[in-house]
Enzyme design. Structure first.
Site, mmCIF file in Angstrom:
data_model
loop_
_atom_site.group_PDB
_atom_site.id
_atom_site.type_symbol
_atom_site.label_atom_id
_atom_site.label_comp_id
_atom_site.label_asym_id
_atom_site.label_seq_id
_atom_site.Cartn_x
_atom_site.Cartn_y
_atom_site.Cartn_z
ATOM 1 N N CYS A 146 25.657 45.020 8.370
ATOM 2 C CA CYS A 146 24.311 44.462 8.529
ATOM 3 C C CYS A 146 23.391 44.981 7.421
ATOM 4 O O CYS A 146 23.308 46.191 7.214
ATOM 5 C CB CYS A 146 23.759 44.848 9.903
ATOM 6 N N TYR A 187 -7.202 2.213 5.791
ATOM 7 C CA TYR A 187 -6.222 1.180 5.499
ATOM 8 C C TYR A 187 -6.257 -0.048 6.402
ATOM 9 O O TYR A 187 -5.550 -1.013 6.157
ATOM 10 C CB TYR A 187 -4.803 1.728 5.409
ATOM 11 N N LYS A 220 2.187 4.653 1.544
ATOM 12 C CA LYS A 220 2.254 5.193 2.900
ATOM 13 C C LYS A 220 1.891 6.671 2.791
ATOM 14 O O LYS A 220 2.677 7.506 2.331
ATOM 15 C CB LYS A 220 3.656 5.006 3.482
ATOM 16 N N CYS A 262 20.745 47.448 9.237
ATOM 17 C CA CYS A 262 21.066 48.732 9.890
ATOM 18 C C CYS A 262 22.443 49.262 9.524
ATOM 19 O O CYS A 262 22.856 50.313 10.002
ATOM 20 C CB CYS A 262 20.951 48.590 11.408
ATOM 21 N N ASP A 312 1.124 10.380 3.743
ATOM 22 C CA ASP A 312 1.758 11.258 4.727
ATOM 23 C C ASP A 312 0.714 12.224 5.302
ATOM 24 O O ASP A 312 0.625 13.373 4.907
ATOM 25 C CB ASP A 312 2.889 12.025 4.031
ATOM 26 N N LYS A 358 10.676 3.430 3.206
ATOM 27 C CA LYS A 358 10.690 4.900 3.132
ATOM 28 C C LYS A 358 11.476 5.365 1.909
ATOM 29 O O LYS A 358 12.604 4.922 1.691
ATOM 30 C CB LYS A 358 11.357 5.481 4.378
ATOM 31 N N GLU A 375 0.844 -1.212 0.000
ATOM 32 C CA GLU A 375 0.000 0.000 0.000
ATOM 33 C C GLU A 375 0.866 1.244 0.000
ATOM 34 O O GLU A 375 2.018 1.193 0.424
ATOM 35 C CB GLU A 375 -0.853 0.034 1.282
ATOM 36 N N CYS A 414 18.864 47.800 15.584
ATOM 37 C CA CYS A 414 18.737 47.252 14.217
ATOM 38 C C CYS A 414 17.265 46.916 13.937
ATOM 39 O O CYS A 414 16.653 46.114 14.656
ATOM 40 C CB CYS A 414 19.606 46.007 14.116
ATOM 41 N N CYS A 424 24.999 40.822 14.102
ATOM 42 C CA CYS A 424 24.859 42.278 14.173
ATOM 43 C C CYS A 424 24.599 42.555 15.653
ATOM 44 O O CYS A 424 23.709 41.946 16.250
ATOM 45 C CB CYS A 424 23.672 42.718 13.325
HETATM 46 S S1 IVH Z 1 -0.744 0.537 8.767
HETATM 47 C C1 IVH Z 1 0.644 -1.472 12.247
HETATM 48 N N1 IVH Z 1 -0.977 1.549 6.393
HETATM 49 O O1 IVH Z 1 2.168 5.329 8.977
HETATM 50 C C2 IVH Z 1 -0.060 -0.773 11.253
HETATM 51 N N2 IVH Z 1 -0.122 2.931 8.117
HETATM 52 O O2 IVH Z 1 4.592 4.752 10.538
HETATM 53 C C3 IVH Z 1 0.240 0.666 11.196
HETATM 54 N N3 IVH Z 1 0.377 5.205 7.401
HETATM 55 O O3 IVH Z 1 0.778 5.750 12.151
HETATM 56 C C4 IVH Z 1 -0.600 1.364 10.305
HETATM 57 N N4 IVH Z 1 -0.242 4.985 5.313
HETATM 58 O O4 IVH Z 1 -0.330 6.962 10.244
HETATM 59 C C5 IVH Z 1 -0.598 1.776 7.656
HETATM 60 N N5 IVH Z 1 -1.257 2.313 4.223
HETATM 61 C C6 IVH Z 1 -0.898 2.534 5.483
HETATM 62 C C7 IVH Z 1 -0.420 3.799 5.920
HETATM 63 C C8 IVH Z 1 -0.030 3.951 7.246
HETATM 64 C C9 IVH Z 1 0.231 5.825 6.219
HETATM 65 C C10 IVH Z 1 0.909 5.849 8.635
HETATM 66 C C11 IVH Z 1 0.067 5.676 9.852
HETATM 67 C C12 IVH Z 1 0.967 5.122 10.921
HETATM 68 C C13 IVH Z 1 2.322 5.413 10.369
HETATM 69 C C14 IVH Z 1 3.299 4.378 10.856
#
Ligand code: IVH
Length: 684
Positions: free
Chosen positions: A419, A235, A126, A422, A128, A324, A124, A442, A437
């Site tokens: 600066c 999710y 991730k 000033c 943000d 990541k 999936e 200033c 400075c």
């Molecule tokens: S699963 C154990 N699925 O990532 C399961 N988390 O670093 C944890 N997040 O606090 C959650 N997309 O806020 C899961 N597809 C996804 C996600 C996801 C973003 C975030 C979530 C969690 C953080 C963990």
């Protein structure tokens, strides 16, 4: 039966309850098609007509109103604070992998633990944003909470109800009482618009989409949230009161989709590492086309039975891992090297860049740290440079690009000797690589000092941000901090000279009046004494109890405070020796800003009370500020460096040299899980 509709037409209602139900169903269906499935079924006008009709009926016949009515998405009356919500099952975080090798290691570990050779997984995005947990009882949304520290979150039901893609009622068959979790986010296009609007209003812009989502959701006034176009991807399932019928995560995602929850359609069921690596490459390619920020991928074991067997270590499940993305780098042109004069006179160079999009955020400024950094990287105006942005960090210029071609007009940057604000001579503090400075008159230093004094973390004067302060200073409406308290008498001048209207002026005067009641530690912090941060301000307030006592403090008395060393003690003494500062405080006291320290009620009997804590590294379950506040609330003290007086070092990920120092001094080292359980015990 007739009721008056908004556009002054009467409508006939034979059976208001039935009609309201029908309208609700039609609107909910249209909303799902629009917000969840991305395939609108109704024109905006048609939708609006039905919505207004429903509002009119519910107003005339309040008994027809239901808690899950789409009209309830407009927000409720402002709350005084959020209630705490203890999660029925902890909201876990995820272990990280930064490359293919680490993903492979995780995969092989899982296979070994399960004693199998083949594994179904779900890959999936991730997202943000911020994690939320939503409860449905008999299919109706009844409660929602933020993740908080994973154990306790904030109840944000009214705010969550305003998010259009979150169903207030579910379709089909569902458990009687259960929880679904997911990520709330602000689409990137909306984030940009919101920031542009905020800048226009003179409000601080949000640093990134995640902060904007969190700021928007955690509004005490849910009406404000309802105006922010937040969105959500679901999710996972959380708590349920009955055994679920699914055997796999993939099945549960599909079920959630059937209930009407929005699932990210780039999620994929996979069966090999090669597939995962392929997905990573593909997502990295299309990442910039997405209208939401992602910081990686989450790989989850699909079978719920296997998930159960694998369990978790601390707060991290063994059955999932987050890959990541590396900090995104982009090439752009360094248009100009500018100089910023800070509140303490520190001169910081920064890069004015040709705007470039990194992680979905347009970057046009980056820090250049100091004079040495520019020399070391040999940066010149006009150069093609590589810019990097990692998480919340301020964008940085990494190096000159390989593609850089300099023409004859390219010159080394000459760091100013005077600066820019000033014109007084700058001083080099070789030891700390800071150029300063030191002229107290200033203008830039004064403007920044006023900005700091008024900021949220100090006197909290809302609506008095950078732009307005600069405008007021330049139009000579204010010259120093005390002038803030004379703004109420300058209405005509302000309405004439500035962009401020009557309403904003009244709001500003109200927030200035509120600042009279800020606690002593906030006032001390607001003065901006060199080396006196928010912790030191608290210690000073606790020890001296009033500004007058602090002014008369001797170096010896200051040095008796744990955490205050010679440099800070001398800086405090020096501050009060400067005439302008003495006059400022006399004036503040004479206009009634003279708070007395109020001891916070704290339980003396806890492990935190009067202990010195140092925090290092990054944490998954809380921000550093959250952790500091919790410890301070329980009577602990936060210091920035490890010494023999330190009682605990709290070490997160990538702890750095503080960990080694603490080990040398045999100081108690506590990791994220341990501090969470220590807090849990005290918070009970
Ligand atoms: S699963 C154990 N699925 O990532 C399961 N988390 O670093 C944890 N997040 O606090 C959650 N997309 O806020 C899961 N597809 C996804 C996600 C996801 C973003 C975030 C979530 C969690 C953080 C963990």
């Amino acid at each position: 039966m007739q009721i008056l509709f908004k556009n002054n037409n009467f409508i006939n209602i034979m059976n208001p309850e039935k009609k309201a139900k029908l309208l609700r169903e039609e609107i909910n269906k249209a909303n799902k098609l629009y917000y969840v499935d991305n395939s609108p079924s109704m024109s905006d006008q048609e939708w609006d007509k039905k919505f207004q009709e429903l509002i009119a009926i519910e107003k005339e016949f309040p008994e027809t109103k239901t808690t899950d009515s789409p009209t309830q998405r407009v927000g409720a009356s402002p709350a005084k604070g959020f209630n705490e919500h203890k999660h029925l099952l902890p909201m876990l975080s995820l272990g990280n992998a930064f490359n293919e090798i680490q993903i492979r290691d995780w995969y092989e570990r899982v296979l070994k633990l399960l004693e199998i050779e083949n594994l179904d997984m779900v890959c999936e995005l991730k997202i943000d944003g911020l994690a939320v947990s939503i409860f449905y009882e008999n299919g109706v949304l009844t409660k929602a909470a933020t993740r908080g520290n994973g154990v306790i979150g904030e109840e944000v039901t009214e705010n969550v109800k305003t998010i259009r893609s979150i169903p207030l009622t579910l379709n089909g068959n569902y458990p009687e009482k259960f929880e679904i979790r997911g990520e709330v986010f602000l689409p990137l296009s909306k984030f940009k618009k919101l920031n542009a609007k905020r800048e226009k209003k003179g409000l601080e812009s949000y640093v990134n989409p995640r902060n904007s989502a969190s700021g928007s959701l955690r509004q005490l006034d849910s009406n404000v949230t309802s105006k922010r176009p937040l969105d959500m991807f679901f999710y996972s399932l959380g708590y349920t009161n009955e055994n679920s019928n699914f055997s796999s995560h993939w099945e549960s995602l599909n079920m959630m989709k059937n209930w009407g929850c929005k699932i990210n359609d780039l999620s994929k069921k996979v069966n090999s590492l090669e597939e995962i690596f392929g997905i990573i490459k593909n997502i990295e390619k299309i990442r910039s086309d997405l209208d939401y920020a992602i910081d990686g991928l989450v790989i989850k074991v699909d079978s719920l039975h296997y998930q159960n067997i694998l369990g978790h270590v601390g707060r991290e499940p063994r059955w999932a891992i987050a890959y990541k993305f590396p900090a995104e780098k982009q090439e752009t042109i360094l248009r100009k090297i500018n100089i910023n004069v800070g509140r303490t006179g520190a001169i910081t160079p920064w890069a004015d860049l040709e705007p470039v999009v990194i992680d979905g955020v347009t970057i046009s400024k980056a820090t250049l740290h100091n004079r040495e950094e520019i020399i070391r990287k040999d940066l010149r105006e006009g150069d093609r440079v590589i810019v990097q942005r990692a998480g919340d960090v301020i964008p940085q210029v990494v190096k000159i690009s390989k593609n850089n071609i300099r023409n004859n007009s390219s010159k080394s940057f000459i760091f100013p000797r005077k600066c820019p604000s000033c014109d007084s001579n700058l001083i080099n503090d070789e030891q700390n690589a800071i150029t300063r400075c030191i002229d107290h008159s200033c203008p830039d230093q004064i403007i920044r000092t006023i900005e700091h004094f008024a900021s949220k973390v100090a006197m909290n004067i809302e609506g008095f941000g950078k732009k307005i302060i600069e405008e007021f200073y330049k139009s000579k409406i204010i010259h120093n901090i005390t002038d803030i308290y004379d703004i109420k008498n300058k209405k005509d001048q302000i309405l004439d000279l500035s962009n401020m209207g009557e309403k904003k002026f009244t709001n500003l005067v109200n927030s200035i009046n509120n600042s009279y009641h800020q606690p002593l530690e906030k006032l001390i912090f607001g003065l901006g004494i060199l080396g006196v941060g928010s912790e030191a301000s608290e210690w000073l307030a606790r020890k001296f109890k009033s500004i007058e006592n602090l002014i008369n403090a001797t170096e010896d008395e200051l040095l008796k405070i744990d955490g205050i060393g010679e440099i800070v003690a001398q800086s405090i003494i020096k501050y009060f020796l400067i005439d302008e500062n003495k006059i400022l405080l006399e004036q503040l006291i004479s206009i009634g800003i003279n708070p007395v320290y109020v001891e916070q009620e704290i339980e003396i009997n806890n492990v935190f009370y009067d202990k010195n804590f140092v925090i290092t590294g990054k944490f998954e379950s809380f921000s550093r500020l959250e952790l500091e506040n919790k410890i301070k609330y329980l009577g602990g003290k936060i210091t920035s460096s490890v010494s023999k007086n330190t009682n605990f070092l709290i070490a997160g990920e990538s702890p750095g040299s503080k960990l080694k120092n603490a080990q040398k001094l045999s100081i108690n080292i506590v990791d994220e899980n341990e501090i969470l359980s220590m807090l849990e015990i005290e918070e009970k």
